[in-house]
Scaffold this motif. Structure first.
Motif, PDB file in Angstrom:
ATOM      1  N   ILE A 210       0.833  -1.204   0.000  1.00 22.69           N
ATOM      2  CA  ILE A 210       0.000   0.000   0.000  1.00 22.69           C
ATOM      3  C   ILE A 210       0.871   1.258   0.000  1.00 22.69           C
ATOM      4  O   ILE A 210       0.646   2.187  -0.785  1.00 22.69           O
ATOM      5  CB  ILE A 210      -0.970  -0.006   1.202  1.00 22.69           C
ATOM      6  CG1 ILE A 210      -2.009  -1.115   1.027  1.00 22.69           C
ATOM      7  CG2 ILE A 210      -1.641   1.358   1.377  1.00 22.69           C
ATOM      8  CD1 ILE A 210      -2.805  -1.426   2.281  1.00 22.69           C
ATOM      9  N   VAL A 211       1.881   1.277   0.878  1.00 24.77           N
ATOM     10  CA  VAL A 211       2.780   2.435   0.945  1.00 24.77           C
ATOM     11  C   VAL A 211       3.468   2.639  -0.404  1.00 24.77           C
ATOM     12  O   VAL A 211       3.583   3.776  -0.887  1.00 24.77           O
ATOM     13  CB  VAL A 211       3.816   2.265   2.082  1.00 24.77           C
ATOM     14  CG1 VAL A 211       4.923   3.306   1.992  1.00 24.77           C
ATOM     15  CG2 VAL A 211       3.136   2.329   3.438  1.00 24.77           C
ATOM     16  N   SER A 212       3.907   1.562  -1.028  1.00 23.30           N
ATOM     17  CA  SER A 212       4.585   1.665  -2.324  1.00 23.30           C
ATOM     18  C   SER A 212       3.645   2.188  -3.404  1.00 23.30           C
ATOM     19  O   SER A 212       4.024   3.052  -4.206  1.00 23.30           O
ATOM     20  CB  SER A 212       5.141   0.303  -2.748  1.00 23.30           C
ATOM     21  OG  SER A 212       6.111  -0.135  -1.828  1.00 23.30           O
ATOM     22  N   GLY A 213       2.424   1.693  -3.419  1.00 18.49           N
ATOM     23  CA  GLY A 213       1.455   2.156  -4.415  1.00 18.49           C
ATOM     24  C   GLY A 213       1.127   3.630  -4.255  1.00 18.49           C
ATOM     25  O   GLY A 213       1.089   4.385  -5.234  1.00 18.49           O
ATOM     26  N   VAL A 214       0.904   4.046  -3.022  1.00 24.59           N
ATOM     27  CA  VAL A 214       0.616   5.466  -2.764  1.00 24.59           C
ATOM     28  C   VAL A 214       1.820   6.320  -3.144  1.00 24.59           C
ATOM     29  O   VAL A 214       1.686   7.401  -3.726  1.00 24.59           O
ATOM     30  CB  VAL A 214       0.205   5.678  -1.290  1.00 24.59           C
ATOM     31  CG1 VAL A 214       0.150   7.152  -0.937  1.00 24.59           C
ATOM     32  CG2 VAL A 214      -1.134   5.003  -1.015  1.00 24.59           C
ATOM     33  N   THR A 215       3.012   5.834  -2.850  1.00 21.06           N
ATOM     34  CA  THR A 215       4.232   6.572  -3.184  1.00 21.06           C
ATOM     35  C   THR A 215       4.361   6.742  -4.695  1.00 21.06           C
ATOM     36  O   THR A 215       4.754   7.814  -5.168  1.00 21.06           O
ATOM     37  CB  THR A 215       5.471   5.858  -2.615  1.00 21.06           C
ATOM     38  OG1 THR A 215       5.327   5.779  -1.193  1.00 21.06           O
ATOM     39  CG2 THR A 215       6.740   6.596  -2.957  1.00 21.06           C
ATOM     40  N   LEU A 216       4.025   5.712  -5.436  1.00 22.48           N
ATOM     41  CA  LEU A 216       4.076   5.831  -6.896  1.00 22.48           C
ATOM     42  C   LEU A 216       3.137   6.933  -7.383  1.00 22.48           C
ATOM     43  O   LEU A 216       3.446   7.654  -8.335  1.00 22.48           O
ATOM     44  CB  LEU A 216       3.738   4.499  -7.563  1.00 22.48           C
ATOM     45  CG  LEU A 216       4.829   3.437  -7.484  1.00 22.48           C
ATOM     46  CD1 LEU A 216       4.310   2.101  -8.016  1.00 22.48           C
ATOM     47  CD2 LEU A 216       6.066   3.866  -8.256  1.00 22.48           C
ATOM     48  N   LEU A 217       1.995   7.079  -6.722  1.00 18.80           N
ATOM     49  CA  LEU A 217       1.066   8.148  -7.101  1.00 18.80           C
ATOM     50  C   LEU A 217       1.658   9.537  -6.842  1.00 18.80           C
ATOM     51  O   LEU A 217       1.328  10.493  -7.547  1.00 18.80           O
ATOM     52  CB  LEU A 217      -0.253   8.000  -6.349  1.00 18.80           C
ATOM     53  CG  LEU A 217      -1.114   6.808  -6.750  1.00 18.80           C
ATOM     54  CD1 LEU A 217      -2.312   6.681  -5.827  1.00 18.80           C
ATOM     55  CD2 LEU A 217      -1.559   6.932  -8.206  1.00 18.80           C
ATOM     56  N   THR A 218       2.533   9.652  -5.844  1.00 15.64           N
ATOM     57  CA  THR A 218       3.126  10.960  -5.557  1.00 15.64           C
ATOM     58  C   THR A 218       4.041  11.426  -6.682  1.00 15.64           C
ATOM     59  O   THR A 218       4.308  12.626  -6.792  1.00 15.64           O
ATOM     60  CB  THR A 218       3.938  10.956  -4.244  1.00 15.64           C
ATOM     61  OG1 THR A 218       5.105  10.131  -4.393  1.00 15.64           O
ATOM     62  CG2 THR A 218       3.098  10.508  -3.070  1.00 15.64           C
ATOM     63  N   ILE A 219       4.490  10.494  -7.496  1.00 18.44           N
ATOM     64  CA  ILE A 219       5.369  10.872  -8.608  1.00 18.44           C
ATOM     65  C   ILE A 219       4.629  11.783  -9.583  1.00 18.44           C
ATOM     66  O   ILE A 219       5.225  12.642 -10.221  1.00 18.44           O
ATOM     67  CB  ILE A 219       5.975   9.625  -9.281  1.00 18.44           C
ATOM     68  CG1 ILE A 219       6.898   8.934  -8.265  1.00 18.44           C
ATOM     69  CG2 ILE A 219       6.735   9.982 -10.541  1.00 18.44           C
ATOM     70  CD1 ILE A 219       7.458   7.601  -8.703  1.00 18.44           C
ATOM     71  N   VAL A 220       3.300  11.646  -9.655  1.00 22.10           N
ATOM     72  CA  VAL A 220       2.508  12.559 -10.479  1.00 22.10           C
ATOM     73  C   VAL A 220       2.640  13.989  -9.935  1.00 22.10           C
ATOM     74  O   VAL A 220       2.776  14.947 -10.693  1.00 22.10           O
ATOM     75  CB  VAL A 220       1.025  12.116 -10.527  1.00 22.10           C
ATOM     76  CG1 VAL A 220       0.175  13.122 -11.279  1.00 22.10           C
ATOM     77  CG2 VAL A 220       0.911  10.727 -11.138  1.00 22.10           C
ATOM     78  N   GLY A 221       2.632  14.119  -8.619  1.00 18.96           N
ATOM     79  CA  GLY A 221       2.838  15.429  -8.009  1.00 18.96           C
ATOM     80  C   GLY A 221       4.218  15.977  -8.288  1.00 18.96           C
ATOM     81  O   GLY A 221       4.391  17.179  -8.544  1.00 18.96           O
ATOM     82  N   ILE A 222       5.212  15.117  -8.235  1.00 19.63           N
ATOM     83  CA  ILE A 222       6.582  15.547  -8.532  1.00 19.63           C
ATOM     84  C   ILE A 222       6.679  15.981  -9.985  1.00 19.63           C
ATOM     85  O   ILE A 222       7.324  16.981 -10.315  1.00 19.63           O
ATOM     86  CB  ILE A 222       7.591  14.429  -8.201  1.00 19.63           C
ATOM     87  CG1 ILE A 222       7.582  14.141  -6.703  1.00 19.63           C
ATOM     88  CG2 ILE A 222       8.994  14.801  -8.675  1.00 19.63           C
ATOM     89  CD1 ILE A 222       8.334  12.895  -6.307  1.00 19.63           C
ATOM     90  N   GLU A 223       5.990  15.262 -10.851  1.00 18.45           N
ATOM     91  CA  GLU A 223       5.961  15.627 -12.267  1.00 18.45           C
ATOM     92  C   GLU A 223       5.320  17.011 -12.458  1.00 18.45           C
ATOM     93  O   GLU A 223       5.828  17.844 -13.207  1.00 18.45           O
ATOM     94  CB  GLU A 223       5.173  14.571 -13.040  1.00 18.45           C
ATOM     95  CG  GLU A 223       5.096  14.799 -14.522  1.00 18.45           C
ATOM     96  CD  GLU A 223       4.277  13.739 -15.225  1.00 18.45           C
ATOM     97  OE1 GLU A 223       4.446  13.617 -16.446  1.00 18.45           O
ATOM     98  OE2 GLU A 223       3.473  13.050 -14.577  1.00 18.45           O
ATOM     99  N   SER A 224       4.234  17.262 -11.747  1.00 15.58           N
ATOM    100  CA  SER A 224       3.589  18.579 -11.811  1.00 15.58           C
ATOM    101  C   SER A 224       4.532  19.655 -11.289  1.00 15.58           C
ATOM    102  O   SER A 224       4.582  20.767 -11.822  1.00 15.58           O
ATOM    103  CB  SER A 224       2.311  18.591 -10.974  1.00 15.58           C
ATOM    104  OG  SER A 224       1.411  17.629 -11.458  1.00 15.58           O
TER     105      SER A 224
END
Length: 138
Positions: A7-21
């Motif tokens: 779960i932590v890994s999946g949520v962390t992968l979603l944060t990469i969208v924020g980093i991209e923004s």
């Protein structure tokens, strides 16, 4: 992989969208000739770079800890690395907010807090991985 780490890994992968923004924001700021000081541009660049690198490092540490079979309590050291991926960039971004910032504000302390969390988490993770490796030799 434990469900919590998944779960932590999946949520962390979603944060990469924020980093991209954040990268898109950074490109816009660097193209402007006015509106931001050199300090702000430098801190924005450092915050973005630290976020990206520390998220990848955090995911790698989580995978290493899981792969060698470190117990669930020590696997949280990987989450500590991910926490530093929030603290360090937050310090870079938030300490130079405001018009015409010429020096970092008090939130620059988040950079030091993030560095401390990162160092402690990496030491715990490294020792746990080495201990698991040595145990595997026996």
């Amino acid at each position: 992989m434990s469900p919590t780490i998944a779960i932590v890994s999946g949520v962390t992968l979603l944060t990469i969208v924020g980093i991209e923004s954040g990268g898109a924001f950074l490109l816009r700021t660097l193209r402007r000739s006015s509106g931001f000081t050199d300090l702000q541009r430098s801190f924005f660049r450092a915050g973005h770079a630290h976020a990206g690198v520390l998220v990848i490092l955090g995911l790698t540490v989580l995978l290493l800890l899981d792969a060698v079979g470190v117990n669930a309590t020590l696997q949280w050291s990987g989450v500590g690395v991910l926490a530093s991926a929030i603290l360090l960039p937050a310090g870079f971004f938030l300490s130079v907010l405001g018009p015409h910032a010429s020096k970092p504000g008090p939130l620059v302390g988040l950079i030091w807090a993030g560095a401390a969390v990162l160092a402690l988490s990496l030491v715990v993770a490294a020792v746990a991985i080495v201990v698991a490796g040595v145990a595997g030799l026996a």
